[in-house]
Design a protein around this motif. Structure first.
Motif, mmCIF file in Angstrom:
data_model
loop_
_atom_site.group_PDB
_atom_site.id
_atom_site.type_symbol
_atom_site.label_atom_id
_atom_site.label_comp_id
_atom_site.label_asym_id
_atom_site.label_seq_id
_atom_site.Cartn_x
_atom_site.Cartn_y
_atom_site.Cartn_z
ATOM 1 N N ASP A 70 -6.095 3.085 9.512
ATOM 2 C CA ASP A 70 -6.851 3.685 10.263
ATOM 3 C C ASP A 70 -8.510 3.108 9.974
ATOM 4 N N ASN A 71 -8.479 2.307 11.354
ATOM 5 C CA ASN A 71 -10.064 1.821 11.230
ATOM 6 C C ASN A 71 -10.680 1.747 12.613
ATOM 7 N N PRO A 72 -11.691 1.358 12.980
ATOM 8 C CA PRO A 72 -12.543 1.403 14.159
ATOM 9 C C PRO A 72 -11.889 0.554 15.430
ATOM 10 N N VAL A 73 -11.477 -0.525 14.557
ATOM 11 C CA VAL A 73 -10.573 -1.633 15.739
ATOM 12 C C VAL A 73 -9.213 -1.018 15.999
ATOM 13 N N ILE A 74 -8.658 -0.428 15.205
ATOM 14 C CA ILE A 74 -7.380 0.077 15.787
ATOM 15 C C ILE A 74 -7.775 1.224 16.725
ATOM 16 N N ARG A 75 -8.476 2.284 16.232
ATOM 17 C CA ARG A 75 -8.727 3.365 17.051
ATOM 18 C C ARG A 75 -9.290 3.173 18.562
ATOM 19 N N GLY A 76 -9.851 2.008 18.575
ATOM 20 C CA GLY A 76 -10.379 1.435 19.909
ATOM 21 C C GLY A 76 -9.210 0.961 20.730
ATOM 22 N N MET A 77 -8.118 0.320 20.054
ATOM 23 C CA MET A 77 -7.007 -0.126 21.065
ATOM 24 C C MET A 77 -6.342 1.313 21.347
ATOM 25 N N ILE A 78 -6.076 2.047 20.529
ATOM 26 C CA ILE A 78 -5.526 3.154 20.677
ATOM 27 C C ILE A 78 -5.952 4.063 21.878
ATOM 28 N N HIS A 79 -7.520 4.172 21.796
ATOM 29 C CA HIS A 79 -8.217 4.766 22.980
ATOM 30 C C HIS A 79 -7.827 3.925 24.242
ATOM 31 N N LYS A 80 -7.888 2.735 24.348
ATOM 32 C CA LYS A 80 -7.655 2.089 25.715
ATOM 33 C C LYS A 80 -6.242 2.411 26.317
ATOM 34 N N ILE A 81 -5.143 2.550 25.389
ATOM 35 C CA ILE A 81 -4.042 2.890 25.637
ATOM 36 C C ILE A 81 -3.386 4.005 25.531
ATOM 37 N N ASP A 82 -4.206 5.237 25.108
ATOM 38 C CA ASP A 82 -3.529 6.419 24.742
ATOM 39 C C ASP A 82 -2.765 7.286 25.633
ATOM 40 N N TYR A 83 -2.734 6.896 26.966
ATOM 41 C CA TYR A 83 -1.687 7.344 27.694
ATOM 42 C C TYR A 83 -0.172 7.123 27.671
ATOM 43 N N MET A 84 -0.308 5.771 26.726
ATOM 44 C CA MET A 84 1.343 5.452 26.386
ATOM 45 C C MET A 84 1.556 5.617 25.319
ATOM 46 N N LEU A 85 0.605 6.343 24.206
ATOM 47 C CA LEU A 85 1.308 6.214 23.030
ATOM 48 C C LEU A 85 0.992 7.785 22.283
ATOM 49 N N GLN A 86 1.780 7.898 21.289
ATOM 50 C CA GLN A 86 1.934 9.176 20.544
ATOM 51 C C GLN A 86 1.471 8.684 19.195
ATOM 52 N N VAL A 87 0.273 9.308 18.745
ATOM 53 C CA VAL A 87 -0.528 8.878 17.399
ATOM 54 C C VAL A 87 -0.248 10.099 16.310
ATOM 55 N N SER A 88 -0.069 9.621 15.143
ATOM 56 C CA SER A 88 -0.040 10.888 14.328
ATOM 57 C C SER A 88 -0.824 10.200 12.931
ATOM 58 N N GLU A 89 -1.361 10.990 12.056
ATOM 59 C CA GLU A 89 -1.675 10.468 10.860
ATOM 60 C C GLU A 89 -0.555 10.725 9.757
ATOM 61 N N VAL A 90 -0.470 9.944 8.979
ATOM 62 C CA VAL A 90 0.478 10.132 7.756
ATOM 63 C C VAL A 90 -0.238 9.685 6.313
ATOM 64 N N ASP A 91 0.619 10.060 5.516
ATOM 65 C CA ASP A 91 -0.248 9.870 4.073
ATOM 66 C C ASP A 91 0.576 8.637 3.660
ATOM 67 N N PRO A 92 -0.242 7.377 3.160
ATOM 68 C CA PRO A 92 0.562 6.437 2.630
ATOM 69 C C PRO A 92 1.592 6.548 1.809
#
Length: 63
Positions: free
Chosen positions: A37-59
């Motif tokens: 979870d970092n700003p670069v990955i969050r930006g990519m997710i935001h760009k194509i969020d309509y195609m993705l399902q995202v959830s936070e998990v404990d490593p």
């Protein structure tokens, strides 16, 4: 850590959206990847969020 799953097809989408899926490490429908979870990955997710399902998990839970 984020679990990212593709839930909509990339067929007929803009090329840069397809490229973003590839950069995230996703190659097909239903595939899930784990990314930090970092700003670069969050930006990519935001760009194509309509195609993705995202959830936070404990490593610690990801063996």
């Amino acid at each position: 850590m984020l679990k990212i799953t593709q839930v909509k097809s990339a067929i007929g989408r803009k090329q840069d959206h397809k490229d973003t899926l590839r950069a995230l490490g996703i190659g097909r429908m239903g595939q899930s990847v784990y990314q930090d979870d970092n700003p670069v990955i969050r930006g990519m997710i935001h760009k194509i969020d309509y195609m993705l399902q995202v959830s936070e998990v404990d490593p610690k839970d990801e063996g």
